[in-house]
Design an enzyme around this catalytic site. Sequence first.
Site, short mmCIF file in Angstrom:
data_model
loop_
_atom_site.label_atom_id
_atom_site.label_comp_id
_atom_site.label_asym_id
_atom_site.label_seq_id
_atom_site.Cartn_x
_atom_site.Cartn_y
_atom_site.Cartn_z
N ASP A 1 3.41 4.22 3.83
CA ASP A 1 1.89 4.00 3.38
C ASP A 1 0.94 3.66 3.71
O ASP A 1 -0.21 3.37 3.85
CB ASP A 1 2.28 4.54 2.07
CG ASP A 1 2.66 3.54 1.75
OD1 ASP A 1 3.63 2.47 2.30
OD2 ASP A 1 2.55 2.87 0.56
N ASP B 1 6.03 -1.48 -5.54
CA ASP B 1 6.76 -2.86 -5.43
C ASP B 1 5.92 -3.16 -6.32
O ASP B 1 4.49 -4.41 -6.61
CB ASP B 1 6.41 -3.75 -4.10
CG ASP B 1 6.82 -3.30 -2.61
OD1 ASP B 1 7.81 -2.70 -3.34
OD2 ASP B 1 6.67 -3.87 -2.52
N ASP C 1 10.39 2.87 3.51
CA ASP C 1 9.15 2.06 2.98
C ASP C 1 8.61 1.73 3.99
O ASP C 1 8.29 2.15 5.31
CB ASP C 1 9.51 0.26 3.22
CG ASP C 1 9.82 -0.46 2.02
OD1 ASP C 1 8.40 -0.03 1.64
OD2 ASP C 1 10.23 -1.68 2.02
#
Length: 742
Positions: free
Chosen positions: A356, A405, A353
């Site tokens: 990026d 998300d 996670d």
Amino acid sequence: MLVEANTVRVRFRASRTIGNVRPTASTDALVLDPAWQPASVPNVRRLETTSTLELDAPDVHIVWDKDQRELRIEDTDHRLLLRQHDLASLAQGKLQLTHDAADAMYGIGGYNATESASAGLLRQGHQRATAGAQGHAGAPFVWSTSGYGLLVNSQGVGFTLVDGRLDVQTPVGNIDYFILLGRPAELFGTIAQLSGHTPLFPKWAMGFTNSQWNIDQKELLSIVDTYRAKHIPIDNFTLDFDWKAWGEDDYGEFRWNRVKFPDGPNGQLKSLLDQRGMHLTGIMKPRVHVDTVEGRYATANDLWLASTPVSDDYFSHKPVRVIDFDKPAARAWFFNDALKHSFDTGIVGWWNDEADDSGSDSQFLNMQRALYDGQRAYSQQRVWSVNRNFWLGSQRYAYGLWSGDIATGFASMAGQRARMLSAIDVGAMQWGMDGGGFTHGHPSNENYARWVEFGAFTPIFRVHGDFNEKRQPWLYGSDAEAAATDAIRLRYALLPYIYSYEFARHIGGVGLVRPLAFDWPNDPQVRNDVDAWLFGDSLLVSPVVIEGQTSKDIYLPAGTWTDWFSGQVYRGGQRVRIAIDSAHWHDIPLFIRQGAIITMQPVMDYVGQHPVTQLDVDMFPDERRTTFDYYDDDGSTYAYEHGASFRQSLALQRQGSKVHIEIGSAIGSYTPALAFYLLKIHGGLATAATRGSAALPSFDSLDALVKAGGEGWSSGQDRYGAVTYVRVKAVVAQNIVLSLAR
């Protein structure tokens, strides 16, 4: 030069300053597989005259016009596909191509979690190739269903697609690009050759994953036991921050939280879950707490990403900083002794996670590369991961993409279709999403049911929610639970079919899911269709994504299609309307393509719960010959890379009143538990069934055939109409002919 049978490589070498611009050094874009080597292409004729130089190969025709100083790329019929002109502009980092203005163009990039995906799959105007953030997928690759693609081996590439022009801007300096020819599947087969094949995920990853944030050992075991008691299949539970000693010193980012999971560090939790057939995967972050043993190691060894400052972590509220995974030393350190212990005690997959956020195309790729290389050097257990963006080349490292998300609700769910298919259009074949949605609260019961049905027909099938959000089917009412359970069970029945396409993607580059334009490139109706997609060669799915929908119009491409649930037959090349169950949400628009060969198994609570000794094979014979390669292996190790696998081809064709079925010789050294195929040939009652010159034994009913325990055939009826059952031994090669009643 020709580097693959269908691929031209062009290199421009900058040798001097252009104006005030000094050429940049060649950089590694990480797009090309380090193991790739140009192929030796046979049967290439070189023809040169005073005005032209031509290369004529079986899959491509290349013309260099010396007078016009242009490069022309033609197909095998000498149909002009691309013209490259003004080669002098390469010195400014500009690549200029022209093509037919009617060509449909795809690739370059997808969509992040929050931007509108209303443009669908077609690409035009100004586009920049980047890995992006929050679910985005990118590649310096643009392609057309007209039969060509362009791959630029560089980062920082911009594309402009306007009125039959394809203008590419690269950093000034050396330029390296590839022009590919072929149908979409052939283009992506070549991309796999150039950029790297995907290793197989473990077989359990073909099943269902429940992810949750805010959970402890007691709740985890209770949830797993409820899945098992209700016989809702599941293979993987993914843990958020909770599994880690996040914020603690002495490698807390890499080891168990002893308070929440007291039996994690000693391996007892793993033993309990192994008994239940459940795998655990855990979240990983690219940042490390600064004032810790590991943080001081990162400082001493210069592992930090220079562009990121020290900041307070939103979860631990302690100072953290981001590791620079482009540094080999950082990658070598990341799969450290603490993480090895967590792996040994049950964290067997990686949910990566937030890598990026750095703005680097390669940060996420290299984070998972660190885990892939580390695990492969340590264990023969296959690597699994999901990550929040994608750059072409990532797939080499057992790299799945999830769409970030995303919000709950029907609008968000509908937008996932374009996100998935556009990601696949740049090579991110292993894609999934937070089923149920992550942000903005709790999905409605209907939304949850429809989301699970959608997810059952994606490559990576998972549900997840925000902090304190739970995504178990029994929490959404009896109707949603029943609908979701049936969708999950259907997924598990199809596992032999799904896993066979896992292998097909590994060797051929095209995954389980693909846009309809892959198979019908000349059909204008599917150019920008995100409402439906192929699930393997034989199934077309179009999930319900509108609240309260009572009917749905679906475009079916050319061919004959059979409704999976009702048996209704439709002629393709038209839009059909089907009724939707708006009261109980207990339907999935799913169609079988004529010529289908679909392998199925008994539904189990988890992958490998029981040996599969018989496969049911639904067959819908067509006048065109169709094939399917059934694949199996141990499902967990890399022994398949050394030939320890099982592959057997099945072929099917109807010729008048005869149906021909060919079962090929088994390939590979792996011996499965499989003993029999129960072939279900739809579309007619047989009057005779022969193998070679000998008649197969006949039985009065399917029940009698199965009870006999051996080979033979019988006829009957099912929801698709007349059906002939043939039970034959697996593994051995054989040719079977059915004579159908006229």
